[in-house]
Design an enzyme around this catalytic site. Sequence first.
Site, PDB file in Angstrom:
ATOM      1  N   LYS A 111       0.835  -1.203   0.000  1.00 27.34           N
ATOM      2  CA  LYS A 111       0.000   0.000   0.000  1.00 27.34           C
ATOM      3  C   LYS A 111       0.870   1.254   0.000  1.00 27.34           C
ATOM      4  O   LYS A 111       1.352   1.698   1.039  1.00 27.34           O
ATOM      5  CB  LYS A 111      -0.906   0.028   1.242  1.00 27.34           C
ATOM      6  N   CYS A 161      13.400  10.642   6.418  1.00 24.32           N
ATOM      7  CA  CYS A 161      13.469  10.154   7.799  1.00 24.32           C
ATOM      8  C   CYS A 161      14.869  10.374   8.353  1.00 24.32           C
ATOM      9  O   CYS A 161      15.060  10.481   9.550  1.00 24.32           O
ATOM     10  CB  CYS A 161      13.102   8.683   7.851  1.00 24.32           C
ATOM     11  N   GLU A 185       9.029   1.262  10.975  1.00 24.06           N
ATOM     12  CA  GLU A 185      10.173   2.100  10.560  1.00 24.06           C
ATOM     13  C   GLU A 185       9.671   3.535  10.572  1.00 24.06           C
ATOM     14  O   GLU A 185       8.892   3.936   9.701  1.00 24.06           O
ATOM     15  CB  GLU A 185      10.616   1.718   9.140  1.00 24.06           C
ATOM     16  N   GLU A 202       9.763  16.243  14.869  1.00 27.11           N
ATOM     17  CA  GLU A 202      10.166  16.039  13.475  1.00 27.11           C
ATOM     18  C   GLU A 202       9.436  17.063  12.597  1.00 27.11           C
ATOM     19  O   GLU A 202       8.203  17.063  12.548  1.00 27.11           O
ATOM     20  CB  GLU A 202       9.820  14.615  13.020  1.00 27.11           C
ATOM     21  N   GLY A 258       6.448   4.971   8.227  1.00 23.61           N
ATOM     22  CA  GLY A 258       5.698   6.226   8.261  1.00 23.61           C
ATOM     23  C   GLY A 258       5.952   6.956   9.566  1.00 23.61           C
ATOM     24  O   GLY A 258       6.995   6.779  10.201  1.00 23.61           O
TER      25      GLY A 258
HETATM   26  P1  NAD Z   1       2.184   8.711   7.554  1.00 29.11           P
HETATM   27  O1  NAD Z   1       2.414   8.076   8.864  1.00 29.11           O
HETATM   28  O2  NAD Z   1       1.242   9.839   7.461  1.00 29.11           O
HETATM   29  O3  NAD Z   1       1.668   7.619   6.481  1.00 29.11           O
HETATM   30  C1  NAD Z   1       2.415   6.446   6.220  1.00 29.11           C
HETATM   31  C2  NAD Z   1       1.524   5.457   5.489  1.00 29.11           C
HETATM   32  O4  NAD Z   1       0.492   5.012   6.375  1.00 29.11           O
HETATM   33  C3  NAD Z   1       0.807   6.030   4.265  1.00 29.11           C
HETATM   34  O5  NAD Z   1       0.762   5.059   3.246  1.00 29.11           O
HETATM   35  C4  NAD Z   1      -0.593   6.306   4.803  1.00 29.11           C
HETATM   36  O6  NAD Z   1      -1.588   6.312   3.798  1.00 29.11           O
HETATM   37  C5  NAD Z   1      -0.767   5.122   5.729  1.00 29.11           C
HETATM   38  N1  NAD Z   1      -1.803   5.257   6.761  1.00 29.11           N
HETATM   39  C6  NAD Z   1      -2.339   6.392   7.271  1.00 29.11           C
HETATM   40  N2  NAD Z   1      -3.226   6.079   8.239  1.00 29.11           N
HETATM   41  C7  NAD Z   1      -3.250   4.724   8.330  1.00 29.11           C
HETATM   42  C8  NAD Z   1      -3.973   3.805   9.140  1.00 29.11           C
HETATM   43  N3  NAD Z   1      -4.853   4.212  10.068  1.00 29.11           N
HETATM   44  N4  NAD Z   1      -3.740   2.485   8.961  1.00 29.11           N
HETATM   45  C9  NAD Z   1      -2.846   2.043   8.047  1.00 29.11           C
HETATM   46  N5  NAD Z   1      -2.134   2.882   7.241  1.00 29.11           N
HETATM   47  C10 NAD Z   1      -2.347   4.205   7.394  1.00 29.11           C
HETATM   48  O7  NAD Z   1       3.622   9.155   7.019  1.00 29.11           O
HETATM   49  P2  NAD Z   1       3.992   9.959   5.708  1.00 29.11           P
HETATM   50  O8  NAD Z   1       3.618  11.398   5.869  1.00 29.11           O
HETATM   51  O9  NAD Z   1       3.492   9.233   4.509  1.00 29.11           O
HETATM   52  O10 NAD Z   1       5.585   9.806   5.731  1.00 29.11           O
HETATM   53  C11 NAD Z   1       6.406  10.593   6.529  1.00 29.11           C
HETATM   54  C12 NAD Z   1       6.858   9.839   7.767  1.00 29.11           C
HETATM   55  O11 NAD Z   1       7.481   8.614   7.407  1.00 29.11           O
HETATM   56  C13 NAD Z   1       7.924  10.626   8.524  1.00 29.11           C
HETATM   57  O12 NAD Z   1       7.700  10.516   9.890  1.00 29.11           O
HETATM   58  C14 NAD Z   1       9.215   9.935   8.119  1.00 29.11           C
HETATM   59  O13 NAD Z   1      10.267  10.123   9.010  1.00 29.11           O
HETATM   60  C15 NAD Z   1       8.761   8.505   8.049  1.00 29.11           C
HETATM   61  N6  NAD Z   1       9.670   7.690   7.238  1.00 29.11           N
HETATM   62  C16 NAD Z   1      10.422   6.734   7.867  1.00 29.11           C
HETATM   63  C17 NAD Z   1      11.325   5.969   7.126  1.00 29.11           C
HETATM   64  C18 NAD Z   1      12.192   4.914   7.774  1.00 29.11           C
HETATM   65  O14 NAD Z   1      12.752   4.092   7.065  1.00 29.11           O
HETATM   66  N7  NAD Z   1      12.335   4.894   9.088  1.00 29.11           N
HETATM   67  C19 NAD Z   1      11.429   6.168   5.750  1.00 29.11           C
HETATM   68  C20 NAD Z   1      10.646   7.158   5.157  1.00 29.11           C
HETATM   69  C21 NAD Z   1       9.762   7.900   5.909  1.00 29.11           C
END
Ligand code: NAD
Length: 480
Positions: free
Chosen positions: A173, A282, A247, A383, A225
Amino acid sequence: MTGAPVGLLIGGDRITSTADTHEHIFPATGLPNARVALAGAADVDRAVGAAREAQREWAAQTVDVRRDRLIGLADVVHDHLDELAVLNVHDYAVPVAYAGTAHMLEAFLRHFAGYADKVGGSSTPVSGSFDVNLVEREPYGVVGVIAPWNGSLAVAGSCVAPALAAGNAVVFKPSELAPLAALRFGELCLDAGLPPGLVNILPAGAEGGDALVRHPGVRKVHFTGGGTTARAVIRAAADNLTPVVAELGGKSANIVFDDADLDQAAMLSAHQGPLMQSGQSCACASRLLVHASVYDTFVEKFLAVVSSATVGDPFDPTVRFGPVISEGSLTRILDTVDTAVRTGAGELLTGGKRVGGELAQGFYVEPTVFADVDNSSPLAQTETFGPVVSIIRFTDDDEAVRTANDTAYGLNAFIHTRNLQRAHRVARALESGSVWINSTSRISPQGPYGGYKQSGFGRTGGWEGLQEFLQTKNIRIGLG
Ligand code: NAD
């Protein structure tokens, strides 16, 4: 790119008619560039069914066939690197000069293909008997992989590749904000001859994501995320006791010691800080800790690199700095800056405003640098996920380590020094899943990547990353 909705990919079929759609906005112009079909619970159910069937077919292949299919997929991806990089730009306006995640995808596929024929177990002695005791490693079956908008191809490489190598099928997803490159990856899986349904691509928002996590046919969830979403995912997964890898984000410290090569450190820090993906990484080195004796000299060099970045159209290969993902994100980042200025969290040295002129319709935030920041302020603790860096002064190694560790996060840390002993000693003292010395965050397929503390648990990459997609079975043969 606008027109018929960009669809879902389930069991080899592209599905464009869904109950809900999302208007995809190109961040560089603020204009719509695609309509995205969003998966709902019924689509998730269908995808999990297709995945379960394909996984049986996949598991029935010998390891040689699975290895060669994954190598074949890496070859197909290789032939489409430029196309995937351009789709990445359409997805989230990352400058094409930084759109290296397609290469990352290929590298991870090749790495994990090599594990497909090497997943083995062991046999151990047992207490009080001469029985045969086998320890075997098996796939989970169907795994749900959830990606953030800033890394669908990176997650395809670091999570989908090991999941397949371990013998699983995947329902992937991507975020509705960046589904285009992921959908193309799904098509390339079919072109490479993977069984239809082995990799399903379901762009969705929170509703579809929640349905995926709650589906009883999903045996493991790999989530990348933010922390708030992770908490919702873990709560939802608890209903079926589905294991989750998380992650998450970071507030990485980037420590510049007095013996560092200051020109190199300034260059690396600027790219790892506000410039790389406009700080939307991230691994963004958003807290820059600088030794007091080199503070003024370093800050001058750092600002020179930051201000030299070409801001503009992300399709232009000379551009190094693009927009942030959305109007909402832009507003949030500018609010953070305003609050920091108002509360005296630090001294604003540069940036802090929306970019105007020809770029005014896009979601561009100027590279923003604060000096002499209070590490306990929200500016230094939250962040920002934007091009905002806080510089903090320190006077000795212990203070640098204390300040670096004084955060809820623990994803990455960076050290700039010419002293090997200091580098090693400090690296060990940092509460962080990765430490990069005289380097940027050069994530490789061999290096386990993941967080300490609230940056998450579990690892991607290397042997550790493969283990996330395997479960252990003990078989004991009684010898009487
Ligand atoms: P987010 O948490 O808003 O969304 C992440 C994913 O979760 C998206 O696909 C979103 O549609 C989905 N999602 C949202 N609500 C959900 C739910 N209730 N159930 C299941 N899935 C759901 O994050 P974002 O804005 O897309 O990305 C930014 C974040 O990701 C930042 O905090 C960044 O640091 C982190 N990130 C971490 C890594 C890593 O490897 N540690 C890599 C990239 C990004």
